[in-house]
Design a protein around this motif. Structure first.
Motif, PDB file in Angstrom:
ATOM      1  N   HIS A 209      21.417 -31.150  36.450  1.00  0.00           N
ATOM      2  CA  HIS A 209      21.692 -30.191  35.377  1.00  0.00           C
ATOM      3  C   HIS A 209      21.970 -30.895  34.062  1.00  0.00           C
ATOM      4  O   HIS A 209      21.547 -30.437  32.989  1.00  0.00           O
ATOM      5  CB  HIS A 209      22.889 -29.321  35.777  1.00  0.00           C
ATOM      6  CG  HIS A 209      23.437 -28.481  34.659  1.00  0.00           C
ATOM      7  ND1 HIS A 209      24.341 -28.972  33.743  1.00  0.00           N
ATOM      8  CD2 HIS A 209      23.207 -27.180  34.307  1.00  0.00           C
ATOM      9  CE1 HIS A 209      24.643 -28.026  32.878  1.00  0.00           C
ATOM     10  NE2 HIS A 209      23.972 -26.940  33.201  1.00  0.00           N
ATOM     11  N   ASP A 210      22.683 -32.017  34.130  1.00  0.00           N
ATOM     12  CA  ASP A 210      23.150 -32.684  32.914  1.00  0.00           C
ATOM     13  C   ASP A 210      22.064 -33.473  32.206  1.00  0.00           C
ATOM     14  O   ASP A 210      22.193 -33.763  31.012  1.00  0.00           O
ATOM     15  CB  ASP A 210      24.312 -33.625  33.249  1.00  0.00           C
ATOM     16  CG  ASP A 210      25.525 -32.879  33.788  1.00  0.00           C
ATOM     17  OD1 ASP A 210      25.606 -31.650  33.586  1.00  0.00           O
ATOM     18  OD2 ASP A 210      26.380 -33.526  34.419  1.00  0.00           O
ATOM     19  N   ASP A 217      19.588 -24.661  34.319  1.00  0.00           N
ATOM     20  CA  ASP A 217      20.147 -23.371  34.716  1.00  0.00           C
ATOM     21  C   ASP A 217      21.672 -23.448  34.684  1.00  0.00           C
ATOM     22  O   ASP A 217      22.266 -24.390  35.211  1.00  0.00           O
ATOM     23  CB  ASP A 217      19.661 -23.039  36.132  1.00  0.00           C
ATOM     24  CG  ASP A 217      19.878 -21.600  36.523  1.00  0.00           C
ATOM     25  OD1 ASP A 217      20.990 -21.076  36.273  1.00  0.00           O
ATOM     26  OD2 ASP A 217      18.967 -20.996  37.104  1.00  0.00           O
ATOM     27  N   ASN A 218      22.302 -22.451  34.087  1.00  0.00           N
ATOM     28  CA  ASN A 218      23.757 -22.458  33.962  1.00  0.00           C
ATOM     29  C   ASN A 218      24.460 -21.480  34.895  1.00  0.00           C
ATOM     30  O   ASN A 218      25.646 -21.177  34.709  1.00  0.00           O
ATOM     31  CB  ASN A 218      24.155 -22.165  32.511  1.00  0.00           C
ATOM     32  CG  ASN A 218      23.916 -23.351  31.605  1.00  0.00           C
ATOM     33  OD1 ASN A 218      24.312 -24.473  31.916  1.00  0.00           O
ATOM     34  ND2 ASN A 218      23.243 -23.123  30.492  1.00  0.00           N
ATOM     35  N   PRO A 238      29.914 -19.373  36.059  1.00  0.00           N
ATOM     36  CA  PRO A 238      29.185 -20.420  35.332  1.00  0.00           C
ATOM     37  C   PRO A 238      28.820 -21.604  36.218  1.00  0.00           C
ATOM     38  O   PRO A 238      29.318 -21.742  37.350  1.00  0.00           O
ATOM     39  CB  PRO A 238      30.182 -20.838  34.248  1.00  0.00           C
ATOM     40  CG  PRO A 238      31.518 -20.590  34.871  1.00  0.00           C
ATOM     41  CD  PRO A 238      31.351 -19.349  35.700  1.00  0.00           C
ATOM     42  N   PHE A 239      27.984 -22.466  35.675  1.00  0.00           N
ATOM     43  CA  PHE A 239      27.523 -23.650  36.389  1.00  0.00           C
ATOM     44  C   PHE A 239      28.677 -24.489  36.923  1.00  0.00           C
ATOM     45  O   PHE A 239      28.596 -25.033  38.026  1.00  0.00           O
ATOM     46  CB  PHE A 239      26.645 -24.497  35.460  1.00  0.00           C
ATOM     47  CG  PHE A 239      26.498 -25.919  35.912  1.00  0.00           C
ATOM     48  CD1 PHE A 239      25.642 -26.250  36.945  1.00  0.00           C
ATOM     49  CD2 PHE A 239      27.245 -26.937  35.320  1.00  0.00           C
ATOM     50  CE1 PHE A 239      25.515 -27.557  37.388  1.00  0.00           C
ATOM     51  CE2 PHE A 239      27.121 -28.248  35.757  1.00  0.00           C
ATOM     52  CZ  PHE A 239      26.255 -28.557  36.790  1.00  0.00           C
ATOM     53  N   THR A 240      29.751 -24.603  36.171  1.00  0.00           N
ATOM     54  CA  THR A 240      30.849 -25.491  36.575  1.00  0.00           C
ATOM     55  C   THR A 240      31.533 -25.045  37.856  1.00  0.00           C
ATOM     56  O   THR A 240      32.259 -25.822  38.476  1.00  0.00           O
ATOM     57  CB  THR A 240      31.894 -25.601  35.456  1.00  0.00           C
ATOM     58  OG1 THR A 240      32.279 -24.284  35.041  1.00  0.00           O
ATOM     59  CG2 THR A 240      31.332 -26.375  34.263  1.00  0.00           C
TER      60      THR A 240
END
Length: 282
Positions: A209-210, A217-218, A238-240
């Motif tokens: 992702h990074d 995609d988030n 969210p992605f996190t």
């Protein structure tokens, strides 16, 4: 250079229809859900899939149903963490499977009581250009460090960090032998700020992702799908907060082009985890 589509997919280990589903006129058996997974694979065309929560029954049906739909995949068995790959694109050079230990040094408790948490790795040669890469599928301990959680077990975060450290040690051993880049995919049961994800980054791994150059995609790609039934919507997180990850080490800068979670509406009764994939140039 070749672009590979690398996928991680927690499939929800469940072979038979459940009473709560049957009462609602639904069917969550492997026979039904694997058909849905094959639809996902036809629509996304992954070159290699790192699976988690995959029973022997599910794996057998997956490969057979894929063949019926003209998708040619081979299976590298590894209990609940098998790897599925395209033999027309890859040659399997080496492999290794291992269960995580029950214990975590310095911390009281059992962290693999169902013998389902493991890693499975393969070293593959890309037939088009001869390049080697290592691909690992893993599933880490699942319980929570939060005392308010119904799944609370102290030191669970520490156990996951310990387990991913063991997996990375084995990856490093194979990378030294084969001098190739490596990918670790799987259900970490841990979000982005967690000890396990931090440990992977501290060992030189980057999240797809990074570093994706074209699209990242988030979403978290998660919803509830269990023996009692399923939610007819995706959780808006969210992605996190996602727990399914794709990490890479040793690839050239700019190699990751796309990171995506695949969450069509028809997928909701198939598994609680949306599959995620990365397009990687090698």
């Amino acid at each position: 250079m070749n672009t590979l589509r690398l996928m991680t997919h927690n499939q929800w280990k469940n072979d038979n229809n459940q009473p709560a589903w049957e009462e609602k006129g639904l069917d969550c058996s492997a026979s039904v859900r694997m058909r849905g997974f094959v639809r996902v694979y036809k629509e996304t065309m992954p070159d290699i899939i790192g699976c988690q929560e995959t029973s022997a029954v599910m794996a057998d049906k997956m490969i057979r149903y894929c063949a019926e739909e003209g998708l040619r995949y081979a299976l590298l068995w590894g209990r609940d963490t098998p790897i599925v790959y395209r033999p027309d694109r890859f040659e399997l050079v080496d492999s290794h499977f291992e269960l995580y230990p029950d214990a975590c040094p310095s911390y009281e408790g059992c962290f693999n009581n169902a013998k389902t948490k493991s890693y499975n790795l393969g070293v593959f040669r890309v037939k088009e250009n001869g390049h080697l890469f290592l691909f690992m599928s893993t599933h880490l301990w699942w319980k929570s460090n939060n005392p308010e959680s119904r799944a609370y077990q102290p030191f669970s975060d520490e156990a996951r960090a310990y387990q991913i450290g063991l997996a990375i040690d084995k990856v490093s051993e194979f990378q030294k032998t084969y001098q190739c880049p490596a990918v670790i995919v799987g259900d970490f049961n841990a979000d982005y700020p967690s000890l396990a994800v931090t440990a992977a980054k501290e060992h030189g791994f980057v999240h797809a992702h990074d570093v994706a150059t074209d699209y990242a995609d988030n979403t978290a790609g998660y919803h509830r799908c269990f023996p009692w039934g399923f939610d007819p919507f995706y959780s808006d997180r969210p992605f996190t907060s996602a727990v399914d990850h794709i990490f890479l080490r040793g690839f050239e800068d700019g190699s990751v082009r796309r990171f995506e979670r695949y969450s069509p509406a028809y997928y909701l009764p198939l598994s609680d985890h949306s599959p995620a994939f990365a397009d990687v140039v090698i």
